[in-house]
Design an enzyme around this catalytic site. Structure first.
Site, PDB file in Angstrom:
ATOM      1  N   ASP A   1       3.993 -10.617  -1.805  1.00  0.00           N
ATOM      2  CA  ASP A   1       3.587  -9.220  -1.936  1.00  0.00           C
ATOM      3  C   ASP A   1       2.107  -9.148  -1.558  1.00  0.00           C
ATOM      4  OD1 ASP A   1       3.248  -6.574  -2.538  1.00  0.00           O
ATOM      5  OD2 ASP A   1       3.483  -6.788  -4.706  1.00  0.00           O
TER       6      ASP A   1
ATOM      7  N   GLU B   1      -2.038 -17.599  -7.002  1.00  0.00           N
ATOM      8  CA  GLU B   1      -3.025 -16.540  -6.829  1.00  0.00           C
ATOM      9  C   GLU B   1      -4.404 -17.177  -6.676  1.00  0.00           C
ATOM     10  OE1 GLU B   1      -5.166 -13.514  -6.314  1.00  0.00           O
ATOM     11  OE2 GLU B   1      -3.079 -12.969  -6.724  1.00  0.00           O
TER      12      GLU B   1
ATOM     13  N   CYS C   1      -8.787  18.201   0.972  1.00  0.00           N
ATOM     14  CA  CYS C   1      -8.871  16.897   0.319  1.00  0.00           C
ATOM     15  C   CYS C   1      -7.974  15.913   1.060  1.00  0.00           C
ATOM     16  CB  CYS C   1      -8.438  17.023  -1.138  1.00  0.00           C
ATOM     17  SG  CYS C   1      -8.165  15.449  -1.970  1.00  0.00           S
TER      18      CYS C   1
ATOM     19  N   CYS D   1      -0.956  22.853  -3.793  1.00  0.00           N
ATOM     20  CA  CYS D   1      -2.268  22.361  -4.220  1.00  0.00           C
ATOM     21  C   CYS D   1      -3.372  23.159  -3.527  1.00  0.00           C
ATOM     22  CB  CYS D   1      -2.428  20.876  -3.896  1.00  0.00           C
ATOM     23  SG  CYS D   1      -4.066  20.221  -4.282  1.00  0.00           S
TER      24      CYS D   1
ATOM     25  N   GLN E   1       0.474  -1.954  -9.908  1.00  0.00           N
ATOM     26  CA  GLN E   1       0.922  -0.833  -9.093  1.00  0.00           C
ATOM     27  C   GLN E   1       0.680   0.497  -9.809  1.00  0.00           C
ATOM     28  OE1 GLN E   1       1.822  -0.816  -6.039  1.00  0.00           O
ATOM     29  NE2 GLN E   1       2.918  -2.678  -5.481  1.00  0.00           N
TER      30      GLN E   1
ATOM     31  N   CYS F   1      -3.797  13.601  -0.200  1.00  0.00           N
ATOM     32  CA  CYS F   1      -2.386  13.810   0.143  1.00  0.00           C
ATOM     33  C   CYS F   1      -2.260  14.147   1.625  1.00  0.00           C
ATOM     34  CB  CYS F   1      -1.790  14.951  -0.677  1.00  0.00           C
ATOM     35  SG  CYS F   1      -1.682  14.630  -2.452  1.00  0.00           S
TER      36      CYS F   1
ATOM     37  N   CYS G   1       3.341  -3.073   1.572  1.00  0.00           N
ATOM     38  CA  CYS G   1       2.836  -1.698   1.459  1.00  0.00           C
ATOM     39  C   CYS G   1       2.411  -1.144   2.813  1.00  0.00           C
ATOM     40  CB  CYS G   1       1.662  -1.642   0.478  1.00  0.00           C
ATOM     41  SG  CYS G   1       0.248  -2.667   0.937  1.00  0.00           S
TER      42      CYS G   1
END
Length: 456
Positions: A384, A336, A86, A80, A286, A89, A411
């Site tokens: 989650d 929720e 940037c 890249c 997701q 990543c 996560c």
């Protein structure tokens, strides 16, 4: 100077030959200098480097590689042109095999070091596709009209017309917005003085290539709106709707509180695990569709459902995990706190013909009261949560409901490990854990852990 002698104090700009023996949470190499951790961006585990100290703290230092003495076989040339300037990543200098091992080890280390859990993470499920996998793009717009991503550890926007993680529709819509702004001299938002108009471009893309576009603006109206609509439609043939989200707050939160459709429809339908979901701009879904199916299938397997269980899914969002669990449960209940998400979840159950799933607008404590009032005790609870993990009172509430099994989808390995330690104090121990790579070429990783209650 390259030094090897033992010193009690070190200073900025000194150069030391160091052996990298591990990784930090964000993929930086870690070495030891007289017992002090040195974080070295871009270095790989196993490499020997001459490292210049850029910042020296009391317990840790940070440095950069000035020369490689011995390189790892896991090192690759970045593909890249924007990396590493940037900040999107963090692992493009690693082979994908090296990246997967870094992530697997990161999860296992967190569970042991923070969670006190002597459990192995024997496998990480890697992605078949590490390019263009994101179904959602969020492009910040810089003061000078650059549209792309933030420079690492800053809010400077790098102009990125061709991100290797994003979809082609997202690239085309980005180019169309940029062209419209340049042609009509539309000012970008300046977060320092809170002036200017365009803050972010948000794009959601589904499995068939359709896209939904949202412009986030520091104002109630868009000038030359018809020209913008024409530009976006002309740039992306799969576009089904354009939304304006008004965000006048001084905040880092991307989306505003109000959404107005300026062309087309305000939703996008997508499929996941054989189910169809209707998604609005703020809906949580997701970003990696194929790997999410692996993640949710793993969670379903860990739940060990026989068809006789009642499952409670906390933080259910638009009902993705709830409806997946409903396939093998007697009854699936999603909870929720966001009313709009609950309505979407109910509509998704109807849309998919799922009759054994129901949804309540409640937090964990309220959900426990509702279930208790109806004489319902869940056999399995699935959580989650967002990156911050579970609050201590939520853990107390879950344990008070005394499920036989708890499936935790996370996560963030650090907050997962912290919560596992708290569950352990109340009799729940982890019995299985796997990692799933939903975010190739970044340091992020998902984990699924099964916890079972140990009878005292």
């Amino acid at each position: 100077m390259v030094t090897g002698e033992k010193k009690e104090f070190h200073k900025k700009n000194e150069i030391h030959r160091l052996k990298i023996d591990g990784y930090s949470y964000d993929g930086a190499g870690i070495a030891r200098l007289d017992g002090m951790a040195v974080f070295v961006a871009g270095a790989l585990s196993g490499e020997t480097c001459d490292v210049q100290l850029l910042k020296v703290g009391k317990s840790a230092s940070w440095g950069r590689v000035v020369r490689f003495i011995e390189q790892s076989p896991g090192r690759v040339a970045s593909d890249c042109p924007h990396y590493p300037k940037c900040g999107g990543c963090q692992t493009r200098h690693m082979s994908y095999a090296e990246e997967l091992e870094f992530k697997r080890q990161r999860v296992e280390d967190a569970l042991r070091r923070i969670g006190g859990a002597e459990i192995r993470v024997p496998v990480i499920f890697g992605a078949n596709n590490t390019e263009c996998y994101r179904n959602k793009a969020q492009f910040p717009v810089g003061r000078e009209g650059s549209i792309g991503f933030y420079r690492a550890r800053s809010h400077d926007v790098i102009d990125v017309p061709d991100c290797r993680l994003q979809s082609e529709p997202a690239h085309r819509l980005r180019a169309a917005l940029k062209g419209w702004m340049e042609e009509y001299k539309i000012p970008a938002y300046d977060e320092e003085n809170h002036k200017g108009l365009i803050r972010h471009l948000f794009v959601r893309t589904n499995r068939t290539g359709q896209s939904l576009c949202c412009i986030v603006a520091n104002g109630d109206e868009l000038p030359h709106a018809h020209a913008l609509i024409d530009a976006l439609q002309g740039g992306e043939p799969g576009l089904v709707g354009i939304i304006l989200s008004v965000n006048k707050r001084i905040t880092n939160v991307i989306l505003g509180d109000t959404f107005r459709t300026i062309w087309g429809q305000d939703f996008l339908e997508d499929t996941l695990c054989g189910l169809t979901f209707r998604l609005s701009t703020p809906s949580f879904f997701q970003v990696n569709r194929e790997q999410t199916e692996v993640l949710y299938q793993t969670a379903l397997e860990f739940a060990e459902l026989t068809g006789a269980e009642t499952v409670l899914d906390l933080y259910c969002g638009v009902g993705t995990i709830t409806l997946v669990m409903a396939k093998k449960a007697l009854r699936a209940i999603g909870a929720e706190v966001v009313p709009e998400a609950v309505e979407d979840a109910r509509d998704n159950a109807v849309r998919n013909g799922v009759h054994n799933a129901e949804f309540i607008c409640a937090d964990a404590g309220q959900a426990a009261k509702v279930l208790s009032g109806h004489g319902i005790r869940p056999d399995v609870i699935c959580v989650d949560p967002p990156r911050k993990g579970l609050a201590a009172d939520v853990i107390d509430t879950i344990c008070a409901m005394a499920p036989k099994r708890l499936v935790y989808v996370s996560c963030d390995p650090a907050t997962l490990a912290r919560d596992i330690k708290l569950f352990g104090l109340q009799g729940y121990v982890p019995t299985k854990a796997v990692a799933v790579d939903l975010f190739p070429r970044t340091h992020h990783v998902e984990t699924v852990v099964l916890m079972s209650r140990v009878e005292k």
